[in-house]
Design a protein around this motif. Structure first.
Motif, PDB file in Angstrom:
ATOM      1  N   LYS A  65       0.821  -1.216   0.000  1.00 33.84           N
ATOM      2  CA  LYS A  65       0.000   0.000   0.000  1.00 33.84           C
ATOM      3  C   LYS A  65       0.854   1.266   0.000  1.00 33.84           C
ATOM      4  O   LYS A  65       0.529   2.236  -0.678  1.00 33.84           O
ATOM      5  N   SER A  66       1.986   1.199   0.726  1.00 37.54           N
ATOM      6  CA  SER A  66       2.893   2.345   0.691  1.00 37.54           C
ATOM      7  C   SER A  66       3.535   2.497  -0.682  1.00 37.54           C
ATOM      8  O   SER A  66       3.777   3.607  -1.150  1.00 37.54           O
ATOM      9  N   THR A  67       3.809   1.354  -1.309  1.00 40.31           N
ATOM     10  CA  THR A  67       4.388   1.384  -2.655  1.00 40.31           C
ATOM     11  C   THR A  67       3.450   2.095  -3.614  1.00 40.31           C
ATOM     12  O   THR A  67       3.876   2.940  -4.413  1.00 40.31           O
ATOM     13  N   PHE A  68       2.165   1.779  -3.517  1.00 45.44           N
ATOM     14  CA  PHE A  68       1.185   2.417  -4.391  1.00 45.44           C
ATOM     15  C   PHE A  68       1.156   3.929  -4.159  1.00 45.44           C
ATOM     16  O   PHE A  68       1.114   4.716  -5.103  1.00 45.44           O
ATOM     17  N   LEU A  69       1.227   4.311  -2.896  1.00 46.01           N
ATOM     18  CA  LEU A  69       1.240   5.727  -2.554  1.00 46.01           C
ATOM     19  C   LEU A  69       2.460   6.426  -3.160  1.00 46.01           C
ATOM     20  O   LEU A  69       2.372   7.527  -3.700  1.00 46.01           O
ATOM     21  N   ARG A  70       3.604   5.747  -3.084  1.00 43.58           N
ATOM     22  CA  ARG A  70       4.838   6.317  -3.611  1.00 43.58           C
ATOM     23  C   ARG A  70       4.790   6.452  -5.133  1.00 43.58           C
ATOM     24  O   ARG A  70       5.362   7.380  -5.701  1.00 43.58           O
ATOM     25  N   LEU A  72       2.004   7.044  -6.830  1.00 43.76           N
ATOM     26  CA  LEU A  72       1.166   8.226  -7.067  1.00 43.76           C
ATOM     27  C   LEU A  72       1.929   9.520  -6.790  1.00 43.76           C
ATOM     28  O   LEU A  72       1.749  10.525  -7.456  1.00 43.76           O
ATOM     29  N   ALA A  73       2.823   9.475  -5.782  1.00 43.27           N
ATOM     30  CA  ALA A  73       3.572  10.674  -5.402  1.00 43.27           C
ATOM     31  C   ALA A  73       4.720  10.957  -6.363  1.00 43.27           C
ATOM     32  O   ALA A  73       5.403  11.961  -6.239  1.00 43.27           O
ATOM     33  N   GLN A  82      -1.715   1.119 -15.834  1.00 42.29           N
ATOM     34  CA  GLN A  82      -1.791   2.542 -16.176  1.00 42.29           C
ATOM     35  C   GLN A  82      -2.383   3.342 -15.035  1.00 42.29           C
ATOM     36  O   GLN A  82      -3.264   2.873 -14.323  1.00 42.29           O
ATOM     37  N   ILE A  83      -1.880   4.548 -14.915  1.00 41.07           N
ATOM     38  CA  ILE A  83      -2.457   5.485 -13.955  1.00 41.07           C
ATOM     39  C   ILE A  83      -2.782   6.751 -14.719  1.00 41.07           C
ATOM     40  O   ILE A  83      -1.909   7.341 -15.357  1.00 41.07           O
TER      41      ILE A  83
END
Lengths: 278, 357
Positions: A65-70, A72-73, A82-83
């Motif tokens: 979950k932190s990886t996903f946040l990173r 996005l950041a 894709q994002i």
């Protein structure tokens, strides 16, 4: 009211007002190289975040979950998927600001310098940025400590600096990476309430990563659950509790019912992550 | 009830202090009366040290909390003073030879002579004659000042340490930061750096003498000091930068810091505490190296002065030279500490908190 388990979140969860999502992440994967071969941290993870929504992301330790946040950041890159981010027309506003755990507040800067940091880096003039910083320091209740260095503050106060630093930067999306995780239970409760108040004022889009189910339910409009390593979508829950919320919300039967339902759904994953660690 | 217990404890501490004082006084009196000092002075030095520790420990609980700092200061200053006193007494009692271990009072007098008197042969002294400075500058300008500075051994050593330290430190900082930030540079250079690091820098002095056009001039000496400082600063700076908490770098990046701004606002301040550790080591090493070089191959400097007075068998002046070296080390380190406090205001009272422990 629906606590439906979904395979693909875009089918089930439509936007509250039918608008396009602020962020749409589709089948995102992240693989880290290591000496034992590649390690998959995130697998086929999809998520929509809508404008003005407070979204809680919950999962067992090491679920990515932190990886996903990173990602996005902009601090990491996705390996697959894709994002797409629906950006505002105003280019001066930063896309995202992250609230890390409390030790990410710069020890060599005063409270005021820390809060003004993002503005400083974006080239906002000294007088303007100190005015904005002073306002946010006020709002998190640290006016008397503006000239203090972080080591002179308690953990809870330091994290309020971290939150003010992100809000002063006025991002389109606020990313929060277990911001209260390192604090003791009582300080944590106080900060949860403050966070609710601050959010109520601005209604910013927030992606909030946490370990705590109660925290996720108390703060979020929606709670997204992730599976244990490698992380992918497990389930999704709408939290229809009334706003504005406060600590009193935790006394409502609906709060307890939702928390327990989420725990039911998460239990197997936590078990799996504990077994994997052993 | 607890109050009586406290009082009991207080009396017990007092009794212990009194007993240890009695043993201390009695033992020393008996040994003195029996004339056993020459035979037993080693054992007595050791025994008195142990008794001192016991007395200090017994006294500690009797000191009120507000005076703890004063008590510790007394111990810190009192012990070296007692050491000097013991030395003085051992020489006065004929147990230590004044030829090899001149008593502290004679060393102090020698230091005074060294500071005030010109050497008639070399026309130099420890400080030179700084009081002539306005006169000479008025007469010959900068050349006059330089001629006067050449008379001072302390100035010669200070200049070598200062220049060498500066010349070695600046590239050391640059390379250290580069190695800390770039894995590629680190991988390429690390092994070579470690190999040179363990080499005693004094051993490259002969090479430096070949490299410079004037082998007996200032160049080779300053170069060796610079090289010694360079390796220590490079390695510490690299470690300081590499060990920065990743979340701080992420925070910097996420809030838009890039390039030079990232360096100035995040990387440098985060690494400064470790960098200053390296600077302190480098300064100490610079002093060691320059004194060693001045021993063997120099006509000026505090190291030369010390060795010169050994050669002409003036031990008290040789000791005076060593005292100057020690004071130089303490003074330079204090200067660096002051700089540290100036550059890192956020660490000021962190230090104090640790100091009180």
């Amino acid at each position: 009211m629906s606590t439906d388990t979904v395979d693909s979140p875009h089918n089930g969860a439509a936007s509250p007002n039918g608008a396009a999502p602020k962020i749409r992440a589709v089948a995102v994967g992240k693989t880290f190289p290591s000496s034992h071969g590649p390690v998959e941290a995130l697998h086929n993870f999809s998520l929509d975040i809508y404008e003005g929504e407070f979204l809680s992301l919950v999962g067992p330790s090491g679920c990515g979950k932190s990886t996903f946040l990173r990602i996005l950041a902009g601090l990491a890159e996705e390996s697959s998927g894709q994002i797409s981010i629906h950006r505002e027309a105003k280019p001066s506003r930063p896309l995202s600001s992250m609230v890390f755990q409390e030790y990410a507040v710069f020890p060599w800067k005063t409270v005021a310098e820390n809060v003004a940091f993002g503005l400083h880096m974006r080239g906002v003039s000294r007088s303007e940025r100190s005015a904005i910083a002073a306002d946010w320091i006020d709002r998190v209740g640290l006016r008397k400590f503006a000239r203090h260095y972080p080591h002179q503050l308690s953990g809870g106060m330091r994290q309020r600096v971290g939150i003010a630093r992100a809000l002063a930067n006025d991002p389109e999306i606020l990313l929060m990476d277990e911001p209260l995780g390192a604090l003791d239970a009582q300080t944590r409760t106080v900060l949860q309430e403050q966070l609710l108040e601050l959010w109520q004022e601005g209604r910013k889009t927030v992606l909030y990563v946490t370990h705590s189910i109660e925290e996720a339910v108390l703060l979020g409009d929606r709670v997204v659950l992730m599976t244990a390593h490698p992380g992918t979508n497990k389930a999704e829950f709408d939290i229809p509790l009334d706003r504005p919320r406060s600590l009193k919300t935790t006394a409502e039967p609906e709060f307890a019912r939702l928390s327990y339902a989420i725990w039911e759904s998460l239990r197997d994953e936590v078990q799996r992550s504990i077994e994997e660690a052993e | 009830m607890s109050r009586t217990q406290n009082e009991d404890r207080h009396t017990a501490h007092k009794a212990r202090l009194f007993r240890s004082l009695l043993v201390f006084a009695g033992l020393n009196l008996v040994v003195t009366l029996l004339g056993l000092w020459p035979a037993l002075w080693w054992a007595m030095a050791l025994g008195n040290f142990v008794l001192l520790v016991i007395m200090a420990e017994a006294a500690a609980p009797l000191v009120p909390g507000t005076r703890t700092h004063l008590y510790e200061q007394t111990l810190a200053v009192g012990f070296p003073v007692l050491l000097l006193l013991g030395w003085e007494l051992l020489v006065a009692g004929g147990i230590l030879s004044p030829d090899w271990f001149p008593p502290p009072t004679r060393i102090a007098r020698a230091l005074w002579e060294l500071s005030t008197e010109q050497n008639p042969f070399t026309d130099t002294s420890l400080f030179g004659r700084p009081w002539l400075l306005p006169e000479r500058v008025a007469a010959d300008g900068a050349a006059g000042a330089a001629a006067l500075a050449a008379e001072s051994h302390l100035f010669a050593t200070l200049m070598r340490v200062f220049l060498g330290f500066l010349i070695g430190t600046i590239p050391g900082l640059v390379l250290g930061v580069a190695m800390g930030l770039s894995r590629t540079i680190r991988t390429m250079i690390d092994a070579t750096l470690s190999a040179f690091y363990v080499l005693p820098k004094i051993a490259i002095f002969p090479i430096m003498m070949l490299v410079f056009p004037n082998p007996f001039g200032e160049g080779p000496k300053i170069a060796v000091v610079a090289i010694s400082a360079f390796f220590l600063v490079t390695i510490n700076t690299m470690v300081g930068v590499r060990d920065i908490e990743p979340v701080l770098l992420e925070a910097g990046r996420n809030y838009g810091a890039r390039g030079l701004r990232m360096f100035r606002h995040v990387v440098l301040p985060a690494a400064l505490p470790v960098i200053f550790g390296g600077l302190r080591l480098a300064l100490g090493t610079a002093l060691i190296v320059i004194i060693a070089i001045e021993f063997v191959r120099s006509q000026t400097g505090v190291g030369f002065l010390t060795f010169y007075y050994w050669e002409i068998l003036a031990p008290e002046k040789m000791y005076a030279g060593l005292v100057v070296v020690m004071m130089l080390g303490v003074g330079l380190t204090a200067g660096l500490t002051a700089l540290e406090r100036l550059v890192m205001p956020w660490r000021r009272d962190v230090k104090q908190k640790k100091g009180k422990r």
